[in-house]
Design a protein around this motif. Structure first.
Motif, PDB file in Angstrom:
ATOM      1  N   ALA A 130       0.837  -1.202   0.000  1.00 44.31           N
ATOM      2  CA  ALA A 130       0.000   0.000   0.000  1.00 44.31           C
ATOM      3  C   ALA A 130       0.871   1.250   0.000  1.00 44.31           C
ATOM      4  O   ALA A 130       0.583   2.234  -0.691  1.00 44.31           O
ATOM      5  CB  ALA A 130      -0.926  -0.011   1.208  1.00 44.31           C
ATOM      6  N   ALA A 131       1.943   1.227   0.770  1.00 41.71           N
ATOM      7  CA  ALA A 131       2.856   2.371   0.815  1.00 41.71           C
ATOM      8  C   ALA A 131       3.551   2.564  -0.526  1.00 41.71           C
ATOM      9  O   ALA A 131       3.702   3.699  -1.009  1.00 41.71           O
ATOM     10  CB  ALA A 131       3.889   2.171   1.918  1.00 41.71           C
ATOM     11  N   SER A 132       3.970   1.465  -1.163  1.00 44.73           N
ATOM     12  CA  SER A 132       4.652   1.581  -2.453  1.00 44.73           C
ATOM     13  C   SER A 132       3.717   2.141  -3.518  1.00 44.73           C
ATOM     14  O   SER A 132       4.159   2.868  -4.423  1.00 44.73           O
ATOM     15  CB  SER A 132       5.180   0.210  -2.887  1.00 44.73           C
ATOM     16  N   MET A 133       2.413   1.832  -3.416  1.00 47.59           N
ATOM     17  CA  MET A 133       1.450   2.373  -4.366  1.00 47.59           C
ATOM     18  C   MET A 133       1.300   3.881  -4.196  1.00 47.59           C
ATOM     19  O   MET A 133       0.962   4.596  -5.152  1.00 47.59           O
ATOM     20  CB  MET A 133       0.097   1.673  -4.197  1.00 47.59           C
ATOM     21  N   GLY A 134       1.542   4.358  -2.979  1.00 50.69           N
ATOM     22  CA  GLY A 134       1.518   5.793  -2.746  1.00 50.69           C
ATOM     23  C   GLY A 134       2.834   6.467  -3.090  1.00 50.69           C
ATOM     24  O   GLY A 134       2.870   7.664  -3.401  1.00 50.69           O
ATOM     25  N   MET A 135       3.915   5.703  -3.030  1.00 47.63           N
ATOM     26  CA  MET A 135       5.239   6.261  -3.305  1.00 47.63           C
ATOM     27  C   MET A 135       5.479   6.486  -4.800  1.00 47.63           C
ATOM     28  O   MET A 135       6.148   7.435  -5.203  1.00 47.63           O
ATOM     29  CB  MET A 135       6.318   5.322  -2.751  1.00 47.63           C
ATOM     30  N   TYR A 136       4.935   5.591  -5.621  1.00 47.62           N
ATOM     31  CA  TYR A 136       5.172   5.673  -7.062  1.00 47.62           C
ATOM     32  C   TYR A 136       3.840   5.882  -7.780  1.00 47.62           C
ATOM     33  O   TYR A 136       2.928   5.074  -7.635  1.00 47.62           O
ATOM     34  CB  TYR A 136       5.842   4.388  -7.561  1.00 47.62           C
ATOM     35  N   ASP A 137       3.725   6.965  -8.549  1.00 46.88           N
ATOM     36  CA  ASP A 137       2.451   7.302  -9.177  1.00 46.88           C
ATOM     37  C   ASP A 137       2.327   6.664 -10.557  1.00 46.88           C
ATOM     38  O   ASP A 137       3.297   6.228 -11.177  1.00 46.88           O
ATOM     39  CB  ASP A 137       2.284   8.825  -9.286  1.00 46.88           C
ATOM     40  N   LEU A 138       1.070   6.644 -11.042  1.00 46.87           N
ATOM     41  CA  LEU A 138       0.775   6.003 -12.314  1.00 46.87           C
ATOM     42  C   LEU A 138       1.258   6.811 -13.513  1.00 46.87           C
ATOM     43  O   LEU A 138       1.394   6.270 -14.610  1.00 46.87           O
ATOM     44  CB  LEU A 138      -0.742   5.771 -12.430  1.00 46.87           C
ATOM     45  N   GLN A 139       1.493   8.106 -13.333  1.00 50.97           N
ATOM     46  CA  GLN A 139       1.974   8.917 -14.448  1.00 50.97           C
ATOM     47  C   GLN A 139       3.385   8.488 -14.862  1.00 50.97           C
ATOM     48  O   GLN A 139       3.688   8.369 -16.046  1.00 50.97           O
ATOM     49  CB  GLN A 139       1.968  10.398 -14.062  1.00 50.97           C
ATOM     50  N   ASN A 140       4.231   8.270 -13.871  1.00 48.89           N
ATOM     51  CA  ASN A 140       5.604   7.854 -14.164  1.00 48.89           C
ATOM     52  C   ASN A 140       5.744   6.346 -14.275  1.00 48.89           C
ATOM     53  O   ASN A 140       6.670   5.847 -14.926  1.00 48.89           O
ATOM     54  CB  ASN A 140       6.551   8.376 -13.076  1.00 48.89           C
TER      55      ASN A 140
END
Length: 474
Positions: A389-399
């Motif tokens: 869950a934290a990694s999903m917040g750390m890395y966004d879908l745009q990049n």
């Protein structure tokens, strides 16, 4: 105030990690942590002590909203827009969390309905060997395949129950159970419904069903096969085993008229969910609702016994199945995911706190592969759900768009890294509870096998990606 939110999360996390020494169900600190984090976030936001960011990257402040044209509509308008931004962020995260929870409730209920009809007893008839080595590969293969269909936790529970029927000696049995944990976690990593973390990534549109299966099947197979190949030459798996002989009457008592029907219907409807999503482009939880409805409908009218009466119907009903699912686990996921969402929402250095952590990690450790491998080791110590869950917040879908290699590597590392410690995965915790496996025994006897499997699979993933340029390179 930001320090208070972070401190609440850290303290709650520590309590969760030490749930066994404290003799406290981890659901309790998870729920408290989720609620208190958002309460502190609200108090700080309304007092103007901190800002929040929504999913579109818009930053809101109670006294100085900088989202769009808020300043042009006056002070009151800015406050109103800021409040709407906060509520919108909260509802968005609650909605995403609810998608995961509804999906899990549906899957767990289907599995319990199948179990009530003794559908998994059909698997017992498939194991006829007396060879210890052959039995290891049979139960391991079942664990690898079943975990991809009914999730690694349920597959572990089913196979431990099966082994109790086949291997009477506990000292011998725990070796098989420990290796099943490795197989189940490896099998769950390449399926969108095989592990809570892969389900989170799938529902969060980080990975696709085809992407997971195509990119992770080989690393997951290596993670499963290598430890089993090494273990098959170890002393505990040499020779023949004194299996429990079941006569025909005992086998008949273990089955119902509906066992085979409900087994294949239940597994088939769970497998149907990714197909439903691909055809309709609807969220997975709607497919799971449809599947549960079909299984529930059949369970209402099927006759499990020869002399079936209305009084006996309740013993095989979906209502009883619902009473057997682990609601404490569902509530744990609710608390932990909402707590992580709070960290994703609070602003640090102009971005969400988790995004700020990701940027700091990139500055210290330029290699994303190293960061994700560290994530795998951490998942053996602490729960992999909040880590993902934290990694999903750390890395966004745009990049990092859907099926970027980052997401696939996270799915692999978080899913299989937990095998290195008995407390590192839901499958391990279940096996530990059912067979009372000692933490130190597992660490001495099994951890090294899990480590070589995890490392070999990780190397295979990196090599394959490098050779065929799989995914998106950043």
């Amino acid at each position: 105030m930001i320090a208070a939110v972070v401190a609440c999360f850290v303290i709650g996390y520590i309590v969760i990690v030490f749930e066994h020494p404290l003799r406290l169900d981890k659901t309790v600190p998870a729920l408290l942590m989720g609620a208190i984090c958002w309460a502190l976030l609200s108090l700080g936001f309304n007092a103007g002590a901190l800002d929040i960011v929504n999913t579109e990257g818009e930053v809101f402040s109670m006294f100085n909203s900088i989202s769009g044209d808020a300043m042009e509509v006056g002070h009151a308008g800015a406050h109103e827009e800021a409040e709407e931004g906060f509520v919108g962020a909260l509802l968005h995260h609650l909605g995403k969390t609810a998608e995961i929870l509804i999906f899990l409730i549906g899957a767990m209920t289907i599995v319990e309905i199948v179990d009530l009809h003794r559908g998994f007893d059909i698997l017992k008839g498939w194991v006829k060997t007396r060879s210890k080595r052959r039995l290891l590969w049979i139960v391991g293969g079942l664990g690898f395949i079943l975990s991809a269909i009914i999730d690694n936790l349920t597959a572990t529970i089913v196979l431990v129950t099966l082994l109790r029927k086949l291997v009477p000696d506990r000292e011998q049995r725990i070796w098989y159970v420990a290796l099943i944990v490795i197989a189940a976690n490896a099998g769950g990593a390449w399926s969108p419904i095989g592990d809570v973390t892969t389900t989170m990534l799938w529902i969060g549109k980080r990975v696709s069903t085809a992407g997971l299966m195509e990119f992770l099947i080989v690393p997951s197979l290596i993670c499963f096969v290598l430890p089993f190949a090494v273990a098959s030459f170890m002393k505990p798996f040499q020779g023949e085993i004194n299996m429990v002989e079941l006569d025909e009457d005992d086998e008949e008592k273990g089955r119902l008229l509906s066992s085979k029907t409900m087994l294949f219907l239940g597994l088939g409807m769970i497998v149907f969910v990714p197909i439903f999503k691909t055809i309709t482009h609807l969220p997975p939880y709607l497919g799971m609702m449809l599947s549960l409805g079909v299984v529930w409908l059949v369970s209402e009218y099927i006759h499990p016994e020869e002399d079936f009466t209305e009084e006996r119907k309740v013993q095989y009903s979906a209502h009883k199945a619902l009473s057997r699912i682990e609601m404490s686990s569902i509530l744990f996921f609710l608390g932990i995911l909402m707590a992580v969402a709070a960290l994703e929402t609070v602003v640090v250095n102009g971005v969400g706190a988790l995004r700020a952590v990701a940027e700091s990690l990139r500055a210290v450790i330029p290699s994303e592969d190293v960061v994700i491998i560290i994530l795998g080791f951490l998942s053996a110590i602490i729960d992999n759900v909040p880590l993902v869950a934290a990694s999903m917040g750390m890395y966004d879908l745009q990049n990092y768009p859907m099926d970027a290699r980052l997401w696939h590597f996270i799915a692999y590392s978080a899913g299989t890294g937990g095998s290195m410690l008995i407390i590192g995965s839901a499958a391990g915790v279940a096996a530990m509870g059912m067979e009372r496996i000692d933490f130190i025994w597992y660490f001495k006897k099994i951890a090294w096998l899990a480590l070589i499997g995890f490392a070999a699979g990780a190397v295979a993933f990196i090599v394959i990606e490098s050779m065929f340029n799989i995914g998106v390179t950043h």
